[in-house]
Design a protein around this motif. Structure first.
Motif: not given
Ligand code: GAL
Length: 414
Positions: A35, A86, A295, A297, A333, A373
């Motif tokens: 990350e 998010k 999911n 970001d 990522k 998430h």
């Protein structure tokens, strides 16, 4: 003379840059090896453009800790310039009046054209962009150490039944079948993957997106809890409290055979220098082939008084959706570009399979927002679901009781 001229030019450029440059504080939770390397690309690009990045990284997977910090800072009147926010929370923050309107930069860079509508909608409040998406992660992967499977003489499972057969063999051979992290969000990640696998895409949507009471109380949901209990029995005793990236490490070190986790896990395999197909594999979690739990970001910008800071925020937003950043970041990522038309060339096999799965799932209506998430329901409802899952997971609660509790806890938050 020439030296003098270049000195003057440099001084001029410096003063122009510093006139328009600003420092912006960016709050995020990307602190694991993979990350941190990924978000580092954004810092480098922002600073190359003349602005300063003030790093505010709050450790803790899934942003649980980061969101607590963000809320208290906002209440104290001191939010950062940019923060990872998010799903439906984006609209909640916008409704409270915190978020800056990004429509100008969105128009100039044609976000409506370069983003799939479904994903763009997550970024808007009352039709205006208030956040910029970074990536698309797929949740329903199973990360596999093929050598451990081989040593145990086990077959990689495609159903939960096969999973049980394989897990038994792996345990017998002296390995940990499932590398589990012991935090509520991780347990919820495994749970939602099981709900998708056991119930299928339609059931997942009814239960964890539409919050249909019948689905929440159904036999299928009970079966999902039973399956979660069964999966847990193949994890080790040291799981409680374990971070997700340490669980990933158990897989690549050959201590464990599998991990159920989104594809940010790939970032960890990569920084550890592991090779796809040799050291690790990514396969669909049992019974979820064809479906895509997504999911996304994203960064939201908090309203600023200074013009220079607003400019820097717009620059950051623009950089996030540049082809260059989408390529570098997503490669590191483990996610795939959220922007349409980015070249597929630099991406590995797992990313290409994720892109294919994304396209076909959108077509077959098996593209679903992740509950764990923060993509499908608001924070309060998500919290209620995760609490029940965690209580069930860490106690001897029966599946029938869990199902009842799930329905009543969700109802109480609606
Ligand atoms: C997710 C986030 C990912 C990932 C993970 C673990 O919620 O979307 O980007 O890093 O948490 O921290």
């Amino acid at each position: 003379m020439r030296n003098f001229k270049s000195m003057i030019t440099a001084l001029f450029l410096f003063s122009v840059l510093s006139l328009h440059s600003a420092e912006i504080e960016v709050l995020h939770w990307w602190t694991s090896g993979g990350e941190a390397k990924s978000v580092g690309a954004l810092k480098t690009m922002l600073e190359k453009s003349g602005h300063k990045w003030k790093d505010s990284s709050i450790a803790g997977g899934n942003g649980v800790n980061a969101m607590t910090v963000l809320k208290s800072r906002a209440v104290a009147g001191n939010p950062p310039a940019a923060a990872q926010i998010k799903g439906p929370s984006i609209q909640e923050w916008a409704e409270l009046g915190f978020l800056a309107n990004l429509n100008k930069v969105a128009k100039a860079n044609k976000w409506d054209k370069v983003l799939p509508k479904r994903f763009a909608d997550h970024m808007k409040y009352k039709g205006k962009y208030v956040a910029v998406p970074v990536n698309v992660h797929r949740i329903n992967w199973m990360w596999v150490n093929p050598a451990v499977f081989k040593k145990a003489g086990a077959k990689i499972p495609t159903t939960w039944k096969e999973f049980e057969v394989a897990a038994k063999k792996i345990k017998k051979a002296g390995f940990i079948p499932v590398a589990a992290g012991g935090q509520p969000w991780q347990e919820a990640t495994v749970f939602e993957t099981i709900v998708l696998g056991v119930g299928g895409a339609k059931f997942y949507k009814k239960a964890l997106v539409d919050l249909d009471m019948k689905a929440l109380k159904s036999k299928t949901m009970k079966k999902a809890f039973d399956t979660l209990r069964m999966v847990k029995s193949y994890t080790d005793k040291n799981a409680p409290g374990r971070d997700w990236n340490l669980a990933t490490a158990m897989v690549y070190k050959g201590e464990a055979a599998m991990q159920f986790m989104g594809d940010w896990a790939k970032g960890e395999f990569k920084v550890a220098g592991k090779k796809i197909g040799v050291d690790y594999l990514a396969v669909d979690a049992p019974q979820t082939a064809g479906a895509y739990l997504y999911n996304i970001d994203s960064f939201a910008m908090f309203k600023q008084k200074s013009n220079a800071k607003t400019k820097a925020q717009n620059k950051l937003a623009q950089l996030v959706l540049s082809d260059k950043f989408q390529t570098i970041f997503n490669n590191r990522k483990g996610s795939v570009p959220v922007k349409l038309g980015v070249s597929k060339m630099p991406f590995d096999d797992i990313a290409l399979r994720s892109m294919d799965a994304l396209n076909s799932a959108a077509y077959t209506k098996e593209l679903l927002p992740s509950m764990a998430h923060q993509m499908s329901v608001n924070d309060a409802i998500k919290g209620a679901i995760v609490d029940v899952v965690t209580e069930f997971y860490n106690s001897k609660m029966s599946s029938s009781k869990a199902v009842k509790k799930l329905a009543s806890s969700v109802k109480a938050e609606m």
